[in-house]
Design a protein around this motif. Structure first.
Motif, PDB file in Angstrom:
ATOM      1  N   ILE A 252      29.822  -9.522 -31.543  1.00 20.43           N
ATOM      2  CA  ILE A 252      30.006  -9.033 -30.181  1.00 20.43           C
ATOM      3  C   ILE A 252      28.808  -8.140 -29.888  1.00 20.43           C
ATOM      4  O   ILE A 252      28.603  -7.137 -30.568  1.00 20.43           O
ATOM      5  CB  ILE A 252      31.307  -8.220 -30.019  1.00 20.43           C
ATOM      6  CG1 ILE A 252      32.524  -9.075 -30.356  1.00 20.43           C
ATOM      7  CG2 ILE A 252      31.419  -7.688 -28.591  1.00 20.43           C
ATOM      8  CD1 ILE A 252      33.838  -8.287 -30.369  1.00 20.43           C
ATOM      9  N   LEU A 253      28.010  -8.519 -28.914  1.00 22.97           N
ATOM     10  CA  LEU A 253      26.840  -7.737 -28.522  1.00 22.97           C
ATOM     11  C   LEU A 253      27.167  -7.019 -27.223  1.00 22.97           C
ATOM     12  O   LEU A 253      27.508  -7.655 -26.223  1.00 22.97           O
ATOM     13  CB  LEU A 253      25.628  -8.646 -28.343  1.00 22.97           C
ATOM     14  CG  LEU A 253      24.350  -7.977 -27.846  1.00 22.97           C
ATOM     15  CD1 LEU A 253      23.857  -6.942 -28.848  1.00 22.97           C
ATOM     16  CD2 LEU A 253      23.278  -9.015 -27.581  1.00 22.97           C
ATOM     17  N   ILE A 254      27.083  -5.692 -27.240  1.00 23.80           N
ATOM     18  CA  ILE A 254      27.380  -4.898 -26.057  1.00 23.80           C
ATOM     19  C   ILE A 254      26.185  -3.992 -25.795  1.00 23.80           C
ATOM     20  O   ILE A 254      25.887  -3.103 -26.598  1.00 23.80           O
ATOM     21  CB  ILE A 254      28.669  -4.069 -26.236  1.00 23.80           C
ATOM     22  CG1 ILE A 254      29.844  -4.999 -26.534  1.00 23.80           C
ATOM     23  CG2 ILE A 254      28.932  -3.222 -25.001  1.00 23.80           C
ATOM     24  CD1 ILE A 254      31.141  -4.300 -26.837  1.00 23.80           C
ATOM     25  N   GLU A 255      25.507  -4.243 -24.677  1.00 21.36           N
ATOM     26  CA  GLU A 255      24.333  -3.454 -24.309  1.00 21.36           C
ATOM     27  C   GLU A 255      24.275  -3.281 -22.796  1.00 21.36           C
ATOM     28  O   GLU A 255      24.881  -4.050 -22.056  1.00 21.36           O
ATOM     29  CB  GLU A 255      23.040  -4.135 -24.768  1.00 21.36           C
ATOM     30  CG  GLU A 255      22.829  -4.137 -26.249  1.00 21.36           C
ATOM     31  CD  GLU A 255      21.482  -4.685 -26.660  1.00 21.36           C
ATOM     32  OE1 GLU A 255      20.962  -4.207 -27.662  1.00 21.36           O
ATOM     33  OE2 GLU A 255      20.943  -5.587 -25.983  1.00 21.36           O
ATOM     34  N   SER A 256      23.522  -2.294 -22.385  1.00 18.11           N
ATOM     35  CA  SER A 256      23.226  -2.127 -20.971  1.00 18.11           C
ATOM     36  C   SER A 256      21.721  -2.302 -20.797  1.00 18.11           C
ATOM     37  O   SER A 256      20.969  -2.302 -21.774  1.00 18.11           O
ATOM     38  CB  SER A 256      23.661  -0.742 -20.490  1.00 18.11           C
ATOM     39  OG  SER A 256      22.845   0.249 -21.067  1.00 18.11           O
ATOM     40  N   LEU A 257      21.299  -2.425 -19.559  1.00 13.42           N
ATOM     41  CA  LEU A 257      19.860  -2.534 -19.304  1.00 13.42           C
ATOM     42  C   LEU A 257      19.123  -1.265 -19.713  1.00 13.42           C
ATOM     43  O   LEU A 257      17.940  -1.312 -20.022  1.00 13.42           O
ATOM     44  CB  LEU A 257      19.601  -2.835 -17.828  1.00 13.42           C
ATOM     45  CG  LEU A 257      19.817  -4.279 -17.393  1.00 13.42           C
ATOM     46  CD1 LEU A 257      19.575  -4.426 -15.904  1.00 13.42           C
ATOM     47  CD2 LEU A 257      18.938  -5.233 -18.168  1.00 13.42           C
ATOM     48  N   GLU A 258      19.832  -0.140 -19.725  1.00 15.81           N
ATOM     49  CA  GLU A 258      19.224   1.124 -20.125  1.00 15.81           C
ATOM     50  C   GLU A 258      18.781   1.117 -21.584  1.00 15.81           C
ATOM     51  O   GLU A 258      17.791   1.746 -21.937  1.00 15.81           O
ATOM     52  CB  GLU A 258      20.219   2.279 -19.926  1.00 15.81           C
ATOM     53  CG  GLU A 258      20.606   2.531 -18.495  1.00 15.81           C
ATOM     54  CD  GLU A 258      21.707   3.575 -18.370  1.00 15.81           C
ATOM     55  OE1 GLU A 258      22.427   3.833 -19.361  1.00 15.81           O
ATOM     56  OE2 GLU A 258      21.848   4.126 -17.274  1.00 15.81           O
ATOM     57  N   SER A 259      19.521   0.414 -22.427  1.00 15.49           N
ATOM     58  CA  SER A 259      19.228   0.444 -23.870  1.00 15.49           C
ATOM     59  C   SER A 259      19.202  -0.951 -24.477  1.00 15.49           C
ATOM     60  O   SER A 259      19.546  -1.121 -25.641  1.00 15.49           O
ATOM     61  CB  SER A 259      20.277   1.301 -24.585  1.00 15.49           C
ATOM     62  OG  SER A 259      21.557   0.731 -24.385  1.00 15.49           O
ATOM     63  N   ALA A 260      18.769  -1.941 -23.727  1.00 11.49           N
ATOM     64  CA  ALA A 260      18.783  -3.325 -24.211  1.00 11.49           C
ATOM     65  C   ALA A 260      17.710  -3.553 -25.267  1.00 11.49           C
ATOM     66  O   ALA A 260      16.542  -3.265 -25.056  1.00 11.49           O
ATOM     67  CB  ALA A 260      18.583  -4.280 -23.042  1.00 11.49           C
ATOM     68  N   LYS A 261      18.147  -4.059 -26.421  1.00 10.42           N
ATOM     69  CA  LYS A 261      17.229  -4.403 -27.496  1.00 10.42           C
ATOM     70  C   LYS A 261      17.339  -5.877 -27.874  1.00 10.42           C
ATOM     71  O   LYS A 261      16.363  -6.523 -28.204  1.00 10.42           O
ATOM     72  CB  LYS A 261      17.497  -3.514 -28.710  1.00 10.42           C
ATOM     73  CG  LYS A 261      17.155  -2.064 -28.451  1.00 10.42           C
ATOM     74  CD  LYS A 261      17.571  -1.187 -29.601  1.00 10.42           C
ATOM     75  CE  LYS A 261      17.332   0.265 -29.309  1.00 10.42           C
ATOM     76  NZ  LYS A 261      18.213   0.821 -28.293  1.00 10.42           N
ATOM     77  N   LEU A 262      18.550  -6.420 -27.846  1.00 10.92           N
ATOM     78  CA  LEU A 262      18.771  -7.815 -28.236  1.00 10.92           C
ATOM     79  C   LEU A 262      19.243  -8.690 -27.083  1.00 10.92           C
ATOM     80  O   LEU A 262      19.345  -9.893 -27.227  1.00 10.92           O
ATOM     81  CB  LEU A 262      19.815  -7.866 -29.361  1.00 10.92           C
ATOM     82  CG  LEU A 262      19.458  -7.133 -30.645  1.00 10.92           C
ATOM     83  CD1 LEU A 262      20.639  -7.143 -31.600  1.00 10.92           C
ATOM     84  CD2 LEU A 262      18.244  -7.756 -31.299  1.00 10.92           C
ATOM     85  N   LEU A 263      19.530  -8.097 -25.957  1.00 13.52           N
ATOM     86  CA  LEU A 263      20.108  -8.813 -24.827  1.00 13.52           C
ATOM     87  C   LEU A 263      19.227  -9.952 -24.331  1.00 13.52           C
ATOM     88  O   LEU A 263      19.721 -11.020 -23.977  1.00 13.52           O
ATOM     89  CB  LEU A 263      20.389  -7.830 -23.694  1.00 13.52           C
ATOM     90  CG  LEU A 263      21.237  -8.299 -22.540  1.00 13.52           C
ATOM     91  CD1 LEU A 263      22.607  -8.767 -23.045  1.00 13.52           C
ATOM     92  CD2 LEU A 263      21.404  -7.188 -21.528  1.00 13.52           C
TER      93      LEU A 263
END
Length: 187
Positions: free
Chosen positions: A96-107
């Motif tokens: 489960i990958l959970i990211e926002s644009l503020e801290s996106a690394k793998l998105l």
């Protein structure tokens, strides 16, 4: 007829060096993805530690459901890791990958460009991708423009996350059940 055959051989003779150069140039590329690995019941959650503190309890309620049979047992168990520490865990079979644009690394590796454009416009995003970093892998995730919006997405899409992994486990079990082949089962 002989002229036609000569023309074919001349064309093949011209293409042969190009094919050899192409083969040599692409020889170092690893065309085959590794096989995904992981514990049968464990789902790896990739998100920042601060974000995990906010969403851990609601996400666990949605995904770590208890199956009541002979004994009560959780169907899935969540384990969290940050994107910086993920390394070979990208080959885990349930992520489960959970990211926002503020801290996106793998998105950017998981979400298609069309979805990323919707995300930049301010919409939340649920994605369900197969074979991203490894074969037989499922990466389900949530993304939002800002970290504050992710908690709302967890509540809205928790059932979809759970159902995606249940389908994956069911398919794995069906494959094991019919490993010798469907047609030999009744024989």
């Amino acid at each position: 007829m002989a002229a036609y055959v000569k023309k074919i051989f001349a064309t093949l003779f011209m293409l042969l060096p190009s094919l050899v150069i192409l083969t040599v140039a692409c020889g170092d590329l690893d065309w085959k993805k590794p096989k995904a690995f992981g514990r049968q019941r464990e789902i790896l959650v990739i998100c920042d530690d601060k974000l995990w503190e906010e969403i851990e309890i609601p996400l666990r309620k949605q995904v770590e459901r208890t199956l009541r049979a002979v004994r009560s047992e959780k169907v899935f168990v969540l384990a969290q890791v940050t994107a910086e520490k993920v390394q070979h865990y990208k080959e885990w079979d349930k992520i489960i990958l959970i990211e926002s644009l503020e801290s996106a690394k793998l998105l950017n590796f998981v979400a298609p460009d069309s979805a990323m454009s919707k995300l930049r416009e301010g919409e939340g995003l649920f994605f369900n991708q197969i074979d991203v970093w490894a074969d037989n892998q499922r990466v389900v995730g949530l993304a939002a423009p800002k970290n504050e919006e992710i908690l709302r997405l967890v509540a809205a899409h928790g059932d979809r996350i759970y159902n995606a992994f249940i389908r994956q486990v069911e398919n794995q079990e069906l494959f094991r059940m019919f490993f010798t082949g469907r047609d030999t089962l009744l024989a």
